[in-house]
Scaffold this motif. Structure first.
Motif, PDB file in Angstrom:
ATOM      1  N   GLY A  95       0.796  -1.224   0.000  1.00 10.63           N
ATOM      2  CA  GLY A  95       0.000   0.000   0.000  1.00 10.63           C
ATOM      3  C   GLY A  95       0.822   1.263   0.000  1.00 10.63           C
ATOM      4  O   GLY A  95       0.794   2.030  -0.942  1.00 10.63           O
ATOM      5  N   SER A  96       1.574   1.495   1.067  1.00 12.59           N
ATOM      6  CA  SER A  96       2.366   2.708   1.201  1.00 12.59           C
ATOM      7  C   SER A  96       3.673   2.381   1.907  1.00 12.59           C
ATOM      8  O   SER A  96       3.718   1.505   2.781  1.00 12.59           O
ATOM      9  CB  SER A  96       1.599   3.767   2.002  1.00 12.59           C
ATOM     10  N   VAL A  97       4.729   3.093   1.525  1.00 12.60           N
ATOM     11  CA  VAL A  97       6.023   2.847   2.172  1.00 12.60           C
ATOM     12  C   VAL A  97       6.005   3.299   3.627  1.00 12.60           C
ATOM     13  O   VAL A  97       6.851   2.884   4.425  1.00 12.60           O
ATOM     14  CB  VAL A  97       7.153   3.580   1.409  1.00 12.60           C
ATOM     15  N   ARG A  98       5.055   4.163   3.998  1.00 13.36           N
ATOM     16  CA  ARG A  98       4.951   4.640   5.376  1.00 13.36           C
ATOM     17  C   ARG A  98       4.016   3.774   6.227  1.00 13.36           C
ATOM     18  O   ARG A  98       3.956   3.935   7.440  1.00 13.36           O
ATOM     19  CB  ARG A  98       4.448   6.085   5.395  1.00 13.36           C
ATOM     20  N   ALA A  99       3.275   2.870   5.584  1.00 12.49           N
ATOM     21  CA  ALA A  99       2.342   2.028   6.335  1.00 12.49           C
ATOM     22  C   ALA A  99       3.088   1.020   7.189  1.00 12.49           C
ATOM     23  O   ALA A  99       4.174   0.545   6.830  1.00 12.49           O
ATOM     24  CB  ALA A  99       1.418   1.302   5.366  1.00 12.49           C
ATOM     25  N   GLU A 100       2.524   0.711   8.353  1.00 12.67           N
ATOM     26  CA  GLU A 100       3.138  -0.270   9.238  1.00 12.67           C
ATOM     27  C   GLU A 100       3.014  -1.666   8.634  1.00 12.67           C
ATOM     28  O   GLU A 100       1.992  -2.021   8.045  1.00 12.67           O
ATOM     29  CB  GLU A 100       2.472  -0.241  10.611  1.00 12.67           C
ATOM     30  N   ALA A 101       4.072  -2.448   8.798  1.00 10.64           N
ATOM     31  CA  ALA A 101       4.099  -3.807   8.253  1.00 10.64           C
ATOM     32  C   ALA A 101       4.230  -4.806   9.388  1.00 10.64           C
ATOM     33  O   ALA A 101       4.945  -4.567  10.369  1.00 10.64           O
ATOM     34  CB  ALA A 101       5.269  -3.964   7.282  1.00 10.64           C
ATOM     35  N   SER A 102       3.537  -5.922   9.278  1.00 14.35           N
ATOM     36  CA  SER A 102       3.565  -6.966  10.296  1.00 14.35           C
ATOM     37  C   SER A 102       4.408  -8.149   9.821  1.00 14.35           C
ATOM     38  O   SER A 102       4.405  -8.483   8.629  1.00 14.35           O
ATOM     39  CB  SER A 102       2.141  -7.435  10.614  1.00 14.35           C
ATOM     40  N   PHE A 103       5.075  -8.770  10.769  1.00 14.63           N
ATOM     41  CA  PHE A 103       5.892  -9.933  10.456  1.00 14.63           C
ATOM     42  C   PHE A 103       4.978 -11.133  10.175  1.00 14.63           C
ATOM     43  O   PHE A 103       4.107 -11.468  10.976  1.00 14.63           O
ATOM     44  CB  PHE A 103       6.819 -10.247  11.637  1.00 14.63           C
ATOM     45  N   ILE A 104       5.168 -11.781   9.023  1.00 20.07           N
ATOM     46  CA  ILE A 104       4.319 -12.928   8.660  1.00 20.07           C
ATOM     47  C   ILE A 104       5.150 -14.169   8.330  1.00 20.07           C
ATOM     48  O   ILE A 104       4.628 -15.145   7.797  1.00 20.07           O
ATOM     49  CB  ILE A 104       3.406 -12.582   7.462  1.00 20.07           C
ATOM     50  N   GLY A 105       6.451 -14.120   8.604  1.00 23.39           N
ATOM     51  CA  GLY A 105       7.293 -15.290   8.369  1.00 23.39           C
ATOM     52  C   GLY A 105       7.486 -15.587   6.892  1.00 23.39           C
ATOM     53  O   GLY A 105       7.725 -14.693   6.086  1.00 23.39           O
ATOM     54  N   ILE A 106       7.332 -16.843   6.548  1.00 12.74           N
ATOM     55  CA  ILE A 106       7.611 -17.271   5.167  1.00 12.74           C
ATOM     56  C   ILE A 106       6.345 -17.332   4.300  1.00 12.74           C
ATOM     57  O   ILE A 106       6.355 -17.950   3.233  1.00 12.74           O
ATOM     58  CB  ILE A 106       8.316 -18.636   5.155  1.00 12.74           C
ATOM     59  N   ASP A 107       5.282 -16.688   4.750  1.00 13.56           N
ATOM     60  CA  ASP A 107       4.029 -16.727   3.989  1.00 13.56           C
ATOM     61  C   ASP A 107       4.212 -16.204   2.562  1.00 13.56           C
ATOM     62  O   ASP A 107       3.651 -16.751   1.607  1.00 13.56           O
ATOM     63  CB  ASP A 107       2.940 -15.909   4.701  1.00 13.56           C
ATOM     64  N   ASN A 108       4.991 -15.108   2.417  1.00 11.91           N
ATOM     65  CA  ASN A 108       5.226 -14.557   1.083  1.00 11.91           C
ATOM     66  C   ASN A 108       5.960 -15.557   0.192  1.00 11.91           C
ATOM     67  O   ASN A 108       5.665 -15.659  -1.014  1.00 11.91           O
ATOM     68  CB  ASN A 108       6.039 -13.265   1.170  1.00 11.91           C
ATOM     69  N   TYR A 109       6.898 -16.291   0.772  1.00 17.14           N
ATOM     70  CA  TYR A 109       7.658 -17.274   0.002  1.00 17.14           C
ATOM     71  C   TYR A 109       6.750 -18.414  -0.470  1.00 17.14           C
ATOM     72  O   TYR A 109       6.880 -18.893  -1.598  1.00 17.14           O
ATOM     73  CB  TYR A 109       8.828 -17.819   0.820  1.00 17.14           C
ATOM     74  N   VAL A 110       5.842 -18.809   0.393  1.00 17.00           N
ATOM     75  CA  VAL A 110       4.889 -19.855   0.005  1.00 17.00           C
ATOM     76  C   VAL A 110       3.994 -19.349  -1.122  1.00 17.00           C
ATOM     77  O   VAL A 110       3.731 -20.060  -2.103  1.00 17.00           O
ATOM     78  CB  VAL A 110       4.034 -20.277   1.230  1.00 17.00           C
ATOM     79  N   THR A 111       3.530 -18.091  -0.989  1.00 20.24           N
ATOM     80  CA  THR A 111       2.665 -17.509  -2.013  1.00 20.24           C
ATOM     81  C   THR A 111       3.376 -17.423  -3.360  1.00 20.24           C
ATOM     82  O   THR A 111       2.809 -17.793  -4.404  1.00 20.24           O
ATOM     83  CB  THR A 111       2.212 -16.099  -1.590  1.00 20.24           C
ATOM     84  N   VAL A 112       4.606 -16.942  -3.330  1.00 21.52           N
ATOM     85  CA  VAL A 112       5.348 -16.757  -4.581  1.00 21.52           C
ATOM     86  C   VAL A 112       5.723 -18.099  -5.204  1.00 21.52           C
ATOM     87  O   VAL A 112       5.544 -18.317  -6.406  1.00 21.52           O
ATOM     88  CB  VAL A 112       6.618 -15.910  -4.319  1.00 21.52           C
ATOM     89  N   LEU A 113       6.226 -19.015  -4.396  1.00 20.92           N
ATOM     90  CA  LEU A 113       6.692 -20.298  -4.928  1.00 20.92           C
ATOM     91  C   LEU A 113       5.552 -21.189  -5.420  1.00 20.92           C
ATOM     92  O   LEU A 113       5.798 -22.155  -6.161  1.00 20.92           O
ATOM     93  CB  LEU A 113       7.518 -21.037  -3.871  1.00 20.92           C
ATOM     94  N   THR A 114       4.335 -20.886  -5.004  1.00 22.31           N
ATOM     95  CA  THR A 114       3.182 -21.656  -5.494  1.00 22.31           C
ATOM     96  C   THR A 114       2.417 -20.910  -6.594  1.00 22.31           C
ATOM     97  O   THR A 114       1.362 -21.361  -7.032  1.00 22.31           O
ATOM     98  CB  THR A 114       2.216 -21.973  -4.342  1.00 22.31           C
ATOM     99  N   ASP A 115       2.978 -19.780  -7.031  1.00 22.49           N
ATOM    100  CA  ASP A 115       2.347 -18.974  -8.068  1.00 22.49           C
ATOM    101  C   ASP A 115       2.761 -19.490  -9.441  1.00 22.49           C
ATOM    102  O   ASP A 115       3.864 -19.211  -9.918  1.00 22.49           O
ATOM    103  CB  ASP A 115       2.755 -17.509  -7.910  1.00 22.49           C
ATOM    104  N   THR A 116       1.893 -20.253 -10.063  1.00 18.52           N
ATOM    105  CA  THR A 116       2.190 -20.806 -11.396  1.00 18.52           C
ATOM    106  C   THR A 116       1.683 -19.913 -12.527  1.00 18.52           C
ATOM    107  O   THR A 116       1.860 -20.241 -13.700  1.00 18.52           O
ATOM    108  CB  THR A 116       1.553 -22.205 -11.535  1.00 18.52           C
ATOM    109  N   THR A 117       1.066 -18.790 -12.166  1.00 13.52           N
ATOM    110  CA  THR A 117       0.520 -17.880 -13.176  1.00 13.52           C
ATOM    111  C   THR A 117       1.538 -16.834 -13.621  1.00 13.52           C
ATOM    112  O   THR A 117       1.664 -16.546 -14.812  1.00 13.52           O
ATOM    113  CB  THR A 117      -0.737 -17.166 -12.637  1.00 13.52           C
ATOM    114  N   ARG A 118       2.293 -16.266 -12.659  1.00  7.83           N
ATOM    115  CA  ARG A 118       3.229 -15.200 -12.995  1.00  7.83           C
ATOM    116  C   ARG A 118       4.674 -15.544 -12.619  1.00  7.83           C
ATOM    117  O   ARG A 118       5.588 -15.306 -13.426  1.00  7.83           O
ATOM    118  CB  ARG A 118       2.812 -13.901 -12.279  1.00  7.83           C
TER     119      ARG A 118
END
Length: 276
Positions: free
Chosen positions: A25-48
């Protein structure tokens, strides 16, 4: 050295941290730690993601193959003195003068399906117009051609430097023994030139993996309407600047960084083996 190390290490650590958060959203927005969730999302993305990985590997492999072949051929032609040698060298090195963005824009106009001169020339000899950059199947090969056109001279320059440093004694001995031109090239020139070839392969390979500006200039955001030339660099750029998904973009870039480091490691080992 410490200053340069900090310039390299800090962005990597920061990007790694962002890849473990839901920053968006924004570079100033607060971000929460979510671990490896992004890695799971990206590595299972067969569309892009995985198609982008495939295009990156295909683009790098094809341009490297032709740039090494053409670069070696040009270097061999320029190895021995001939009349007009300086002018030929200047002409061959001209593509390196332009920036990749300028090259991308220039070839975009040249390959334009309606006003480009390429289709006009093909029409003269009876070949129907081709979509080139506008086609889903022809866009990637066309951008490969653009990269090969610009960077083959650099490979030729590196190999030519290696050729000029070779000792004349083995070649004189080969001539005395009656070796043919092919035998001399196969058994003397190539083995003696192997370390230089690996250096050229490593330098150009790393650069080809990171190709970005020429693709963006030629096809725009997302690598085209069907993402036909979208590599990992373009994909990560789009996630950041088009969709503001900083966490996912950082994940893609970290994975890309790992691929680049692994490639450097493998090429360095090859170079060490060739030097032995």
């Amino acid at each position: 050295m410490v200053f340069i190390a900090l310039l390299i290490i800090f962005p990597i650590i920061w990007t790694l941290w962002l890849s473990l958060t839901d920053a968006s959203g924004s570079v100033r927005a607060e971000a929460s730690f979510i671990g490896i969730d992004n890695y799971v999302t990206v590595l299972t993305d067969t569309t892009r993601f995985w198609p982008a990985v495939g295009r990156t590997a295909l683009f790098t492999g094809v341009v490297l193959f032709f740039e090494m072949i053409f670069g070696l051929g040009i270097a061999l032609l320029l190895w021995r003195p001939f009349r007009g040698e300086k002018w030929v060298r200047v002409a061959i090195l001209l593509p390196l003068v332009a920036t990749p963005v300028a090259v991308g824009m220039m070839w975009r106009l040249i390959f334009d399906p309606t006003i480009g001169p390429v289709n006009k020339i093909l029409g003269v000899v009876g070949i129907p117009p081709q979509p080139w950059l506008a086609g889903e199947l022809t866009a990637l090969p066309t951008t490969m051609f653009m990269d090969i056109w610009q960077w083959t001279p650099m490979v030729a320059l590196i190999i030519l430097a290696g050729l000029t440093s070779l000792s004349d004694e083995p070649f004189e001995a080969a001539r005395v023994d009656g070796a043919s031109a092919w035998q001399t090239f196969r058994y003397i020139t190539l083995p003696m030139l192997s370390s230089t070839l690996i250096v050229a392969l490593m330098l150009r390979g790393i650069d080809a993996l990171k190709t970005f500006d020429i693709l963006l200039a030629a096809k725009g955001k997302g690598g085209g309407s069907f993402n036909e030339v979208e590599t990992l660099n373009l994909y990560g750029y789009g996630l950041s600047f088009d969709y503001n998904e900083y966490g996912l973009s950082s994940t893609v870039l970290i994975l890309f960084f790992i691929i680049i480091v692994a490639s450097i490691f493998l090429l360095t080992r090859k170079r060490e083996e060739a030097a032995k």
